[in-house]
Design a protein around this motif. Structure first.
Motif, mmCIF file in Angstrom:
data_model
loop_
_atom_site.group_PDB
_atom_site.id
_atom_site.type_symbol
_atom_site.label_atom_id
_atom_site.label_comp_id
_atom_site.label_asym_id
_atom_site.label_seq_id
_atom_site.Cartn_x
_atom_site.Cartn_y
_atom_site.Cartn_z
ATOM 1 N N GLN A 4 0.861 -1.181 0.000
ATOM 2 C CA GLN A 4 0.000 0.000 0.000
ATOM 3 C C GLN A 4 0.896 1.229 0.000
ATOM 4 O O GLN A 4 1.995 1.207 0.546
ATOM 5 N N VAL A 52 3.845 0.903 2.663
ATOM 6 C CA VAL A 52 3.614 -0.182 3.624
ATOM 7 C C VAL A 52 4.048 -1.533 3.071
ATOM 8 O O VAL A 52 3.774 -1.868 1.916
ATOM 9 N N TYR A 80 4.805 -5.827 4.787
ATOM 10 C CA TYR A 80 4.545 -6.694 5.942
ATOM 11 C C TYR A 80 5.645 -7.733 6.084
ATOM 12 O O TYR A 80 6.261 -8.148 5.098
ATOM 13 N N THR A 89 2.706 -0.527 11.450
ATOM 14 C CA THR A 89 1.318 -0.249 11.103
ATOM 15 C C THR A 89 0.449 -0.515 12.333
ATOM 16 O O THR A 89 0.899 -1.104 13.319
ATOM 17 N N THR A 90 -0.788 -0.109 12.277
ATOM 18 C CA THR A 90 -1.704 -0.410 13.379
ATOM 19 C C THR A 90 -2.105 -1.890 13.318
ATOM 20 O O THR A 90 -2.001 -2.533 12.262
ATOM 21 N N ALA A 136 -5.080 -2.975 13.429
ATOM 22 C CA ALA A 136 -6.240 -3.072 12.538
ATOM 23 C C ALA A 136 -5.800 -3.183 11.077
ATOM 24 O O ALA A 136 -6.366 -3.976 10.313
ATOM 25 N N GLU A 137 -4.794 -2.407 10.682
ATOM 26 C CA GLU A 137 -4.279 -2.489 9.311
ATOM 27 C C GLU A 137 -3.677 -3.868 9.046
ATOM 28 O O GLU A 137 -3.919 -4.476 8.002
ATOM 29 N N ALA A 138 -2.874 -4.348 10.000
ATOM 30 C CA ALA A 138 -2.236 -5.651 9.832
ATOM 31 C C ALA A 138 -3.270 -6.766 9.773
ATOM 32 O O ALA A 138 -3.159 -7.693 8.957
ATOM 33 N N ALA A 172 -6.374 -6.534 8.752
ATOM 34 C CA ALA A 172 -7.102 -6.438 7.484
ATOM 35 C C ALA A 172 -6.278 -7.035 6.348
ATOM 36 O O ALA A 172 -6.802 -7.788 5.521
ATOM 37 N N TYR A 173 -4.990 -6.717 6.297
ATOM 38 C CA TYR A 173 -4.177 -7.265 5.217
ATOM 39 C C TYR A 173 -3.997 -8.775 5.393
ATOM 40 O O TYR A 173 -4.112 -9.535 4.428
ATOM 41 N N SER A 197 3.412 -8.497 11.305
ATOM 42 C CA SER A 197 2.704 -7.237 11.138
ATOM 43 C C SER A 197 3.372 -6.416 10.047
ATOM 44 O O SER A 197 4.195 -6.928 9.290
ATOM 45 N N ARG A 205 5.536 0.943 7.997
ATOM 46 C CA ARG A 205 5.253 2.035 7.067
ATOM 47 C C ARG A 205 6.460 2.962 7.025
ATOM 48 O O ARG A 205 6.856 3.511 8.060
#
Length: 197
Positions: free
Chosen positions: A50, A57, A59, A98-99, A101-103, A105-106, A156, A159
């Motif tokens: 992203q 971003v 992971y 990253t947060t 929530a972001e991790a 979701a991905y 995770s 960014r």
């Protein structure tokens, strides 16, 4: 010449879109450079997942070598090289996790095999045999046989918030085009300059 824009993401977005049409494999592949505890640099390929005004971003396993580097020394450099376009983009800046929530979701968007692999791989640690890895994959596959595979706590994202973005385009007789954007902090405006090739 590379046309200067107020926001370097405008240029990056256009180049990235072109790379998606012309690169034979993984236009999102980028070199990631980090620094180890003794100051020795290390580089490896990762995939961009992203990008926006907040940063770029990717992971990984936070227990891996790169994860440990970035947590201990949260600065990094990225390099995109799109050979088919004869272009590259360099980025440098601070890195932050990253947060959750972001991790989450991905991670939930990945295929199940990759999710199981994230649990099974003790990334960057010595592997005694291929069988040992396959055994761990089987064990975690059985453990998460039904239902949603949760994200491992050690897996995770990071960014990179660029303070430098340099666009490079191949030119005849090695007279390449180089356009550099710099800023002093992620919330500061960009300044630009053209560089000798």
């Amino acid at each position: 010449m590379i046309e200067e824009k107020p926001d370097p993401l405008t240029i990056f977005s256009a180049w990235y879109e072109e790379a998606g049409k012309s690169e034979p494999n993984d236009p999102s592949a980028m070199s990631l450079a980090s620094v180890g505890p003794d100051g020795t640099p290390a580089v490896r390929m990762v995939l961009l997942k992203q990008f926006d005004g907040a940063g770029f971003v990717f992971y990984t396993n936070h227990q891996s070598r790169k994860g440990q580097h970035l947590l201990a020394h949260p600065k990094a450099a990225l390099l995109f090289h799109w050979k088919s376009l004869r272009r590259q983009v360099r980025l440098e800046g601070p890195v932050a996790p990253t947060t959750a929530a972001e991790a989450n979701a991905y991670f939930s968007s990945r295929d199940r095999g990759s999710q199981i692999g994230a649990w099974a791989s003790e990334q960057s640690r010595p592997l005694e045999s291929r069988f040992a890895l396959e055994k761990r994959v089987a064990e975690f596959g059985a453990r998460h046989l039904v239902g949603k595979v949760p994200r491992p706590p050690h897996w995770s994202g990071f960014r990179l918030q660029p303070l430098l973005i340099e666009f490079w385009q191949d030119g005849a007789f090695r007279l390449h085009d180089r356009l550099e954007y710099r800023r002093t902090a992620p919330d500061q405006p960009w300044t630009t300059r053209t560089l000798y090739p």
